[in-house]
Scaffold this motif. Structure first.
Motif, mmCIF file in Angstrom:
data_model
loop_
_atom_site.group_PDB
_atom_site.id
_atom_site.type_symbol
_atom_site.label_atom_id
_atom_site.label_comp_id
_atom_site.label_asym_id
_atom_site.label_seq_id
_atom_site.Cartn_x
_atom_site.Cartn_y
_atom_site.Cartn_z
ATOM 1 N N HIS A 135 0.943 -1.301 -0.080
ATOM 2 C CA HIS A 135 0.091 0.075 -0.129
ATOM 3 C C HIS A 135 0.852 1.116 -0.046
ATOM 4 N N VAL A 136 0.698 2.142 -0.889
ATOM 5 C CA VAL A 136 1.317 3.385 -0.849
ATOM 6 C C VAL A 136 0.523 4.583 -1.146
ATOM 7 N N ASN A 137 0.960 5.359 -0.136
ATOM 8 C CA ASN A 137 -0.012 6.687 0.037
ATOM 9 C C ASN A 137 0.655 7.967 -0.848
ATOM 10 N N SER A 138 0.686 7.556 -2.112
ATOM 11 C CA SER A 138 1.500 8.586 -3.072
ATOM 12 C C SER A 138 1.062 10.051 -2.995
ATOM 13 N N THR A 139 1.970 10.913 -3.043
ATOM 14 C CA THR A 139 1.718 12.268 -2.894
ATOM 15 C C THR A 139 1.069 12.804 -4.264
ATOM 16 N N ARG A 140 1.454 12.154 -5.257
ATOM 17 C CA ARG A 140 0.838 12.408 -6.591
ATOM 18 C C ARG A 140 -0.497 11.532 -6.978
ATOM 19 N N GLU A 198 -4.103 7.060 -2.692
ATOM 20 C CA GLU A 198 -3.919 5.551 -2.171
ATOM 21 C C GLU A 198 -3.730 4.694 -3.586
ATOM 22 N N ILE A 199 -2.560 4.037 -3.529
ATOM 23 C CA ILE A 199 -2.540 3.203 -4.597
ATOM 24 C C ILE A 199 -2.084 1.628 -4.027
ATOM 25 N N GLU A 200 -2.503 0.764 -4.459
ATOM 26 C CA GLU A 200 -2.150 -0.570 -3.940
ATOM 27 C C GLU A 200 -1.281 -1.305 -5.024
ATOM 28 N N ILE A 201 0.020 -1.802 -4.829
ATOM 29 C CA ILE A 201 0.969 -2.102 -5.698
ATOM 30 C C ILE A 201 0.805 -3.691 -5.469
ATOM 31 N N ARG A 202 0.674 -4.464 -6.540
ATOM 32 C CA ARG A 202 0.884 -5.955 -6.128
ATOM 33 C C ARG A 202 2.397 -6.490 -6.042
ATOM 34 N N ASP A 203 2.487 -7.284 -5.154
ATOM 35 C CA ASP A 203 3.899 -7.674 -5.033
ATOM 36 C C ASP A 203 4.826 -7.979 -6.254
ATOM 37 N N TRP A 212 4.848 6.369 -14.839
ATOM 38 C CA TRP A 212 5.727 6.895 -13.810
ATOM 39 C C TRP A 212 6.480 5.647 -12.947
ATOM 40 N N LEU A 213 7.834 5.895 -12.744
ATOM 41 C CA LEU A 213 8.475 4.641 -11.922
ATOM 42 C C LEU A 213 8.334 5.361 -10.556
ATOM 43 N N HIS A 214 7.584 4.647 -9.838
ATOM 44 C CA HIS A 214 7.201 5.236 -8.524
ATOM 45 C C HIS A 214 7.901 4.387 -7.176
ATOM 46 N N SER A 215 8.370 5.180 -6.274
ATOM 47 C CA SER A 215 9.130 4.530 -5.052
ATOM 48 C C SER A 215 8.112 3.767 -4.393
ATOM 49 N N VAL A 216 8.261 2.595 -3.937
ATOM 50 C CA VAL A 216 7.402 1.817 -3.317
ATOM 51 C C VAL A 216 7.618 2.217 -1.730
ATOM 52 N N ASP A 217 8.697 2.767 -1.255
ATOM 53 C CA ASP A 217 9.140 3.065 -0.039
ATOM 54 C C ASP A 217 9.218 4.446 0.480
ATOM 55 N N HIS A 218 9.135 5.418 -0.611
ATOM 56 C CA HIS A 218 9.059 7.057 -0.440
ATOM 57 C C HIS A 218 7.786 7.385 -1.182
ATOM 58 N N ALA A 219 6.662 8.074 -0.585
ATOM 59 C CA ALA A 219 5.459 8.361 -1.003
ATOM 60 C C ALA A 219 5.561 9.542 -2.213
ATOM 61 N N ALA A 220 6.613 10.314 -1.969
ATOM 62 C CA ALA A 220 6.742 11.596 -2.845
ATOM 63 C C ALA A 220 7.851 11.259 -4.037
ATOM 64 N N ILE A 221 8.244 10.221 -3.993
ATOM 65 C CA ILE A 221 9.660 9.953 -5.205
ATOM 66 C C ILE A 221 8.700 9.110 -6.200
ATOM 67 N N ALA A 222 8.653 9.811 -7.434
ATOM 68 C CA ALA A 222 8.519 9.077 -8.789
ATOM 69 C C ALA A 222 9.187 9.970 -9.773
ATOM 70 N N VAL A 223 9.574 9.253 -10.948
ATOM 71 C CA VAL A 223 10.024 9.911 -12.131
ATOM 72 C C VAL A 223 9.216 9.176 -13.204
ATOM 73 N N PRO A 224 8.760 10.374 -14.105
ATOM 74 C CA PRO A 224 8.364 9.774 -15.644
ATOM 75 C C PRO A 224 9.357 9.089 -16.317
ATOM 76 N N VAL A 225 8.975 7.896 -16.836
ATOM 77 C CA VAL A 225 9.889 7.115 -17.914
ATOM 78 C C VAL A 225 8.690 6.815 -19.188
ATOM 79 N N THR A 226 9.731 6.552 -20.070
ATOM 80 C CA THR A 226 9.113 6.142 -21.350
ATOM 81 C C THR A 226 9.845 5.166 -22.061
#
Lengths: 160, 73
Positions: free
Chosen positions: A2-7, A10-15, A46-60
């Motif tokens: 469970h990640v409470n993303s600042t962007r 609430e998002i649920e990321i499967r293992d 977005w490549l989103h950090s699972v451990d840090h809710a505020a860290i994500a970078v756009p990727v393509t």
């Protein structure tokens, strides 16, 4: 997870959607990441950090924008990732977004190489030289010409 | 940190497998020859610094900046 993303809230990321970067991403905290799609039609994840809710970078996928882009994965990285089969490699590049579309840039010099089978990744220095860390993204194509992204690893959808 | 003085042609051995040779020195520029196994990554430090800086800058991107134009009012 469970990640409470600042962007995205609430998002649920499967293992099985978690991608491990054992060396981390240079300059950013965290080893566990996941691909998040905020729109099905978008060429970006977005490549989103699972451990840090505020860290994500756009990727393509760089080939959506530069069809002749070349990546040479350094041997140490290929070994560390267990990339015996080049077909297992899923490659994305980090995008720096901006308010103006002409100011978007893509890092073609440091692609992220992900073993899609083991979901382990590493940011490498592209041994196929001559690429820029900050290459204009929309120099060859217009946004409306770009196909949506697809990925061989699970992508988590976020509410728009 | 170890600080040592070397002349052109002199070498430094790092562990069992890595040799750094001072090839020549011209003004403020030193040319180095690095012999290392293929599994040892060797990078110019400033390349990593540039990638670190770019990752941090990319992490400042916002969701609204990536919205397709037709989605924005």
């Amino acid at each position: 997870m469970h990640v409470n993303s600042t962007r995205f809230g609430e998002i649920e990321i499967r293992d099985d959607a978690i991608i491990s970067f054992p060396e981390g991403l240079p300059g950013l905290d965290g080893e566990r990441w996941a691909l998040i799609a905020s729109s099905e039609a978008s060429p970006f994840f977005w490549l989103h950090s699972v451990d840090h809710a505020a860290i994500a970078v756009p990727v393509t996928s760089p080939w959506l924008f530069f069809s002749d882009y070349e990546v040479s994965v350094p041997e140490d990285a290929a070994r560390a990732l267990g990339l015996d089969n080049p077909g297992d490699a899923y490659i994305v590049c980090v995008v720096r977004a901006s308010d103006e579309i002409q100011d978007f840039t893509i890092n073609l010099a440091g692609p992220l190489v992900i073993n899609a089978v083991t979901r382990t990744g590493r940011q490498v220095i592209n041994a196929a030289g001559g690429y820029a860390v900050r290459h204009p993204l929309f120099s060859e194509v217009e946004l409306n010409e770009v196909q949506p992204s697809s990925a061989p690893v699970p992508v988590t959808a976020a509410a728009e | 940190m170890l600080v040592i003085t070397r002349k052109p042609g002199d070498r430094i051995r790092l562990g069992d497998d890595i040799t750094v040779t001072v090839l020549d020195v011209v003004g403020s520029t030193v040319r180095l020859g690095i012999d290392a196994p293929a599994e040892i990554p060797v990078y110019r430090h400033e390349v990593w610094e540039a990638i670190e800086a770019e990752n941090r800058a990319a992490a400042d991107s916002s969701v609204s900046q990536l919205k397709p134009p037709e989605d924005t009012p």
